[in-house]
Design an enzyme around this catalytic site. Structure first.
Site: not given
Length: 387
Positions: A48, A101, A173, A198
């Site tokens: 983790r 978005y 972004d 993406k």
């Protein structure tokens, strides 16, 4: 000998295996690692926190963007959430684009309602509105350029300079552009975020996000919180992402060239009311796109004439374009923003941002461009024969 960053990143991790000489680095699926002795941990102790496979991807993407390091997360939204929850406190002000978005809008709005921080959505293309909001001494500004789905481009360097002057953290972004077409850290940004789901992955088979930092100080804070709340990416997803980075450059080039051809085609269609793409001189922020981008990208949005029935028939008539959310994959996708990606925004918020009910967003893939144009043309002819 000097190599371009894209070449260096593509080769990151290759030929590092000393045991068997694997060209591609092996995947490390172990969740934990033994200690050498009491109180003597190895470089990795629990996946983790850190993982050898994830480390390679983080280094590659950080190199591509010119950062000091990065954190690979399990989704693009968790990357954004990691930034805001790590660096903002109750009462802090976050400035975000009003046309961002839908998932980002929903996250910021819901955190605002929970009083975790304050958010103000503004038109970042409006210079006077920008200057006015910086008088309020925001703690962070979130930039999306080009915006999703209207492809508006803003002056990243100018906004980051305004942020620096008031001590605010600037976040960009960069999902639409990828590190191939735009590098916001070079334009003054403190942090870059990508939905790696993406373009960086580009195969519609994993969820992932990344935060790339300009400074070690911010990176250390984000790393602590990423481990603390457990948003880091899995080893197998990291392995697939590393595979995809090696084809990012040719995928972007083909998709972008296809998009330019489709834009030219759409200009001739009587059913197309408006086209949104950074290559168009009348696109909002075209002059900034020419200055700060290395290309115009492969996302196109368009409004078509007619009503919802027209839109439904057009979408139903497409054969190569898949009606689906997301973007940036090798296959071409099309979506209806108002009912899909931006359904989390209120009708009023969409109207204010300029997202109409007749707006479609196209993510152009790497198929043959003539096939894609023929598919669109066939759908437009069917619509024309029925309306």
């Amino acid at each position: 000998m000097n190599f371009k960053k894209a070449t260096v990143a593509v080769h990151r991790g290759l030929n590092t295996d000393t045991q068997y000489g694997c060209v591609s680095p092996p995947i490390y699926l172990s969740s934990n690692y033994n200690f050498i002795a009491f109180n003597e941990p190895r470089l990795h102790d629990y996946s983790r926190r850190t993982n050898p496979t994830r480390d390679i991807v983080q280094k590659a993407l950080s190199d591509l963007e010119g950062g000091v390091g990065s954190i690979l997360t399990n989704t693009g939204m968790s990357a954004i959430h990691l930034i805001t929850m790590s660096l903002l406190r109750p009462g802090d002000l976050l400035i975000a684009p009003h046309d961002c978005y839908g998932g980002t809008y929903r996250l910021f709005q819901s955190m605002n309602h929970h009083n975790l921080y304050n958010v103000k959505f503004i038109n970042q293309s409006n210079i006077s509105e920008l200057h006015k909001v910086f008088d309020e001494k925001p703690n962070m500004i979130f930039i999306e350029s080009p915006s999703n789905p209207l492809l508006r481009v803003v002056d990243i360097a100018m906004i980051c300079k305004l942020a620096k002057d008031v001590g605010a953290i600037s976040v960009v972004d960069n999902t639409f552009m990828t590190p191939i077409l735009q590098n916001p850290i070079h334009l003054g940004a403190d942090l870059i975020v990508h939905s790696c789901t993406k373009y960086i992955n580009g195969h519609s088979d994993i969820l992932s996000g990344i935060v790339i930092a300009k400074s070690s100080e911010i990176l250390d804070k984000l790393s602590w919180w990423a481990n603390n709340i457990g948003v880091t990416a899995a080893a197998f997803d990291s392995y697939l992402l590393l595979r995809s980075i090696r084809t990012l450059l040719p995928r972007i080039n083909v998709a972008q060239n296809n998009a330019l051809a489709i834009v030219d085609y759409l200009k001739q269609q009587k059913f197309v009311k408006k086209i949104y793409h950074p290559s168009l001189v009348d696109n909002v922020g075209y002059k900034y796109a020419v200055k700060q981008q290395k290309g115009f990208g492969a996302i196109i949005s368009m409004e078509i004439y007619g009503n919802i029935e027209t839109l439904k028939l057009f979408l139903k008539s497409l054969k190569l374009f898949t009606l689906a959310e997301s973007l940036g994959s090798v296959e071409s996708l099309i979506c209806h923003a108002a009912s899909m990606t931006h359904a989390g925004m209120s009708h009023e918020a969409r109207n204010k941002a300029g997202i109409s009910e007749m707006l479609l967003r196209i993510s152009v893939g790497i198929e043959d461009k003539e096939d894609l144009i023929n598919d669109l043309d066939n759908a437009f002819k069917i619509v024309s024969n029925n309306f």
